[in-house]
Write an enzyme that holds these catalytic residues in place. Structure first.
Site, PDB file in Angstrom:
ATOM      1  N   GLU A   1      35.641  35.472  48.074  1.00 34.34           N
ATOM      2  CA  GLU A   1      34.494  35.293  46.906  1.00 34.34           C
ATOM      3  C   GLU A   1      34.465  34.426  45.995  1.00 34.34           C
ATOM      4  O   GLU A   1      33.564  33.585  45.590  1.00 34.34           O
ATOM      5  CB  GLU A   1      34.724  36.634  46.217  1.00 34.34           C
ATOM      6  CG  GLU A   1      33.731  36.748  45.168  1.00 34.34           C
ATOM      7  CD  GLU A   1      34.155  38.274  44.186  1.00 34.34           C
ATOM      8  OE1 GLU A   1      33.795  38.286  42.856  1.00 34.34           O
ATOM      9  OE2 GLU A   1      34.807  38.942  44.813  1.00 34.34           O
TER      10      GLU A   1
ATOM     11  N   GLU B   1      39.180  45.074  38.943  1.00 35.20           N
ATOM     12  CA  GLU B   1      37.871  45.774  39.400  1.00 35.20           C
ATOM     13  C   GLU B   1      37.909  46.113  41.085  1.00 35.20           C
ATOM     14  O   GLU B   1      37.398  46.851  41.588  1.00 35.20           O
ATOM     15  CB  GLU B   1      36.876  44.724  39.246  1.00 35.20           C
ATOM     16  CG  GLU B   1      35.569  45.048  39.668  1.00 35.20           C
ATOM     17  CD  GLU B   1      34.577  43.880  39.582  1.00 35.20           C
ATOM     18  OE1 GLU B   1      33.627  43.537  40.586  1.00 35.20           O
ATOM     19  OE2 GLU B   1      34.791  42.907  38.699  1.00 35.20           O
ATOM     20  N   HIS B   2      38.783  45.054  41.706  1.00 31.46           N
ATOM     21  CA  HIS B   2      38.455  45.285  43.281  1.00 31.46           C
ATOM     22  C   HIS B   2      39.265  46.521  43.605  1.00 31.46           C
ATOM     23  O   HIS B   2      39.145  47.304  44.654  1.00 31.46           O
ATOM     24  CB  HIS B   2      39.105  44.098  43.888  1.00 31.46           C
ATOM     25  CG  HIS B   2      38.129  42.936  43.979  1.00 31.46           C
ATOM     26  ND1 HIS B   2      37.620  42.561  45.218  1.00 31.46           N
ATOM     27  CD2 HIS B   2      37.364  42.276  42.919  1.00 31.46           C
ATOM     28  CE1 HIS B   2      36.543  41.541  45.068  1.00 31.46           C
ATOM     29  NE2 HIS B   2      36.485  41.380  43.745  1.00 31.46           N
TER      30      HIS B   2
ATOM     31  N   GLU C   1      43.712  42.353  49.466  1.00 30.37           N
ATOM     32  CA  GLU C   1      42.636  42.017  48.426  1.00 30.37           C
ATOM     33  C   GLU C   1      42.649  40.413  48.061  1.00 30.37           C
ATOM     34  O   GLU C   1      41.616  40.055  47.737  1.00 30.37           O
ATOM     35  CB  GLU C   1      42.613  42.893  47.207  1.00 30.37           C
ATOM     36  CG  GLU C   1      41.320  43.032  46.545  1.00 30.37           C
ATOM     37  CD  GLU C   1      40.242  43.776  47.734  1.00 30.37           C
ATOM     38  OE1 GLU C   1      39.013  43.537  47.428  1.00 30.37           O
ATOM     39  OE2 GLU C   1      40.681  44.606  48.692  1.00 30.37           O
TER      40      GLU C   1
ATOM     41  N   HIS D   1      39.584  41.104  36.713  1.00 27.17           N
ATOM     42  CA  HIS D   1      38.617  41.198  37.969  1.00 27.17           C
ATOM     43  C   HIS D   1      39.363  41.601  39.083  1.00 27.17           C
ATOM     44  O   HIS D   1      38.804  42.319  39.930  1.00 27.17           O
ATOM     45  CB  HIS D   1      37.943  39.541  38.220  1.00 27.17           C
ATOM     46  CG  HIS D   1      37.450  39.391  39.632  1.00 27.17           C
ATOM     47  ND1 HIS D   1      37.999  39.098  40.808  1.00 27.17           N
ATOM     48  CD2 HIS D   1      36.061  39.905  39.940  1.00 27.17           C
ATOM     49  CE1 HIS D   1      37.212  38.938  41.694  1.00 27.17           C
ATOM     50  NE2 HIS D   1      35.916  39.389  41.193  1.00 27.17           N
TER      51      HIS D   1
END
Length: 491
Positions: free
Chosen positions: A182, A105-106, A175, A102
């Site tokens: 999130e 992905e960012h 990030e 994940h």
């Protein structure tokens, strides 16, 4: 065409997504006129509508590196969706690097060796395109929606962000806070939270039990080397599928894939393939009680079958027979599902939905419920009773209605290039090929009442369950009560 394990809360495009669950189980039946899903084909009849029999074909080419390229050309389309489906997700992580898929992905959109983040965003905007990604427990997907004249640029951009991502240390640190925010938003969504708890207890100690985002300590500590190591281990040509749908010329698409993804390694740089962590189901429950909350969120599930099991299609029909209920919907209590009728008449829940989640070697079949705290006892009795009813009493009328609904849902799930590309990529990873609508229709039609009863007997009757519950759950029956109601005493 059936409920797919939700990748991640941001990605809701496919409402129908999508080895045997227990090595020691004895197979009770194989649906008539149907082979195992990995076989070449099922029986196709001429009784289906022409739009099913004459559906566009899916062209598949395997390059010398092992990279698979699959596409469906939609005549008259002016746009296309192209993407990369990778056989890697949170299941393939370890406790130490959980969250890496994940995190990557960012980071994919934070700049490459050729493009800064701003240049990447401006280029996509100038194309009028859309670039996105999502991560699930078994797959990672990057895709772009563009005009047909920009398909080549889209494939080049996808290869650039996947193969040449900078993974800058400063960007990684920035990030971390984004992902933590999130996580905070995801945890506010009770359904996502409950289903994560369900996986954690059902598959405790295994890869499937880990969350997609990973624990907070990992998000704060994952480094450049961790992310690069994950790429080198899992981003290999045989584990990837380049899929496209819409204004696609397959021969040109293969050339683009070979040109831009030709540098993909055929095996991990270390030379060691990472074995998939086997899924081990544990009958258990997790209960998080808030006495101040007057609402309960409960997920009850049984271990079910894999994507390629002979039980996969009967489980889809079982999901359709049980159905879903929402008190706010126009139908109210006037639903075909007997379970939903009983829930509506007794006003036992605000909403109820049946889910059927498949993985490579196992699955979860169950019911998710949102209900007032003082109705849980009656609700659980109703749900358990209707689950066990599938073992004994399934009418021909229910079967025909479920078959029609399932076929309609499958076809409606293929509306649009993005949905078609999603279906191609997912099926290529899970089945190794793409089934045609006619084959799927044939498999659905071949299922009998006896097949559904045998499937319910295999996975529900007198079987251990997993349960996750959050909220006002003081009336929720204990584990042994629910376990006792997984079968009927028949004389």
């Amino acid at each position: 065409f059936f409920l797919f394990e939700r990748p991640h809360w941001k990605e809701q495009d496919m409402a129908l997504r999508a080895l045997l669950s227990k090595a020691t189980r004895q197979r009770a039946f194989i649906p008539r006129n149907a082979r195992a899903l990995g076989s070449a084909s099922a029986v196709v009849t001429d009784e289906f509508p022409s739009y099913v029999l004459k559906a566009p074909s899916t062209d598949v080419t395997t390059l010398s590196s092992g990279l698979r390229v699959a596409s469906e050309t939609v005549i008259g389309s002016e746009t296309a969706t192209v993407g990369v489906w990778i056989d890697a997700g949170s299941r393939y992580e370890t406790a130490a690097n959980n969250g890496a898929a994940h995190f990557l992905e960012h980071m994919a959109f934070k700049g490459t060796q050729k493009r800064t983040q701003q240049q990447l965003e401006v280029e996509i905007e100038n194309m009028g395109g859309h670039l996105n990604a999502y991560t699930s427990r078994e797959q990672t997907v990057y895709f772009a929606k563009v005009f047909k004249s920009d398909v080549g640029r889209a494939v080049e951009i996808l290869s650039d962000i996947l193969l040449n991502s900078k993974l800058d240390a400063d960007a990684i640190n920035r990030e971390r806070d984004v992902i933590l925010r999130e996580m905070s938003e995801v945890n506010k969504q009770q359904e996502e939270l409950v289903l994560d708890h369900l996986h954690a207890t059902a598959f405790q100690g295994t890869g499937l039990g880990r969350t997609i985002l990973g624990p907070e300590e990992n998000i704060r500590s994952l480094s450049h080397d961790d992310l690069k190591g994950y790429i080198e281990t899992h981003y290999t040509a045989p584990r990837m599928v380049i899929a496209g749908a819409g204004a696609i010329n397959h021969a040109e698409f293969c050339e683009l894939a070979g040109k831009h993804f030709g540098s993909l390694p055929t095996a991990p740089i270390s030379g060691l393939e990472i074995a998939m962590d086997p899924a081990i189901f544990t009958g258990s429950d997790v209960r998080i009680k808030f006495d101040s909350d007057n609402m309960a969120h409960v997920a009850l599930a049984y271990e079910s079958a894999s994507w390629t099991s002979e039980y996969a299609f009967p489980l889809m029909l079982m999901q359709t027979i049980l159905g879903s209920y929402d008190r706010a919907s126009g139908l109210g209590r006037n639903l075909a599902s007997k379970m939903c009728q009983e829930i509506g008449e007794g006003e036992l829940a605000h909403n109820v939905s049946t889910f059927n989640t498949c993985y490579k070697d196992t699955g979860l079949f169950g019911v998710y419920m949102v209900a007032p705290d003082n109705k849980l006892d009656d609700l659980m009795w109703t749900v358990c009773n209707n689950l066990v009813r599938l073992v004994h009493n399934v009418s021909d009328e229910e079967m025909e209605r479920a078959k029609t609904n399932l076929k309609a849902t499958m076809l409606m799930g293929l509306d649009g290039n993005s949905n078609i590309a999603e279906d191609i990529g997912r099926q290529m990873l899970t089945y190794g090929r793409r089934m045609t609508p006619a084959e799927i229709f044939s498999r659905i039609e071949s299922i009998t009442v006896a097949d559904v009863k045998a499937t319910a007997a295999q996975f529900i009757n007198d079987q251990d369950h997993a349960l996750a519950a959050v909220g006002g759950i003081h009336e929720l029956p204990d584990y042994n009560w629910i376990r006792r109601h997984s079968y009927w005493l028949r004389f």
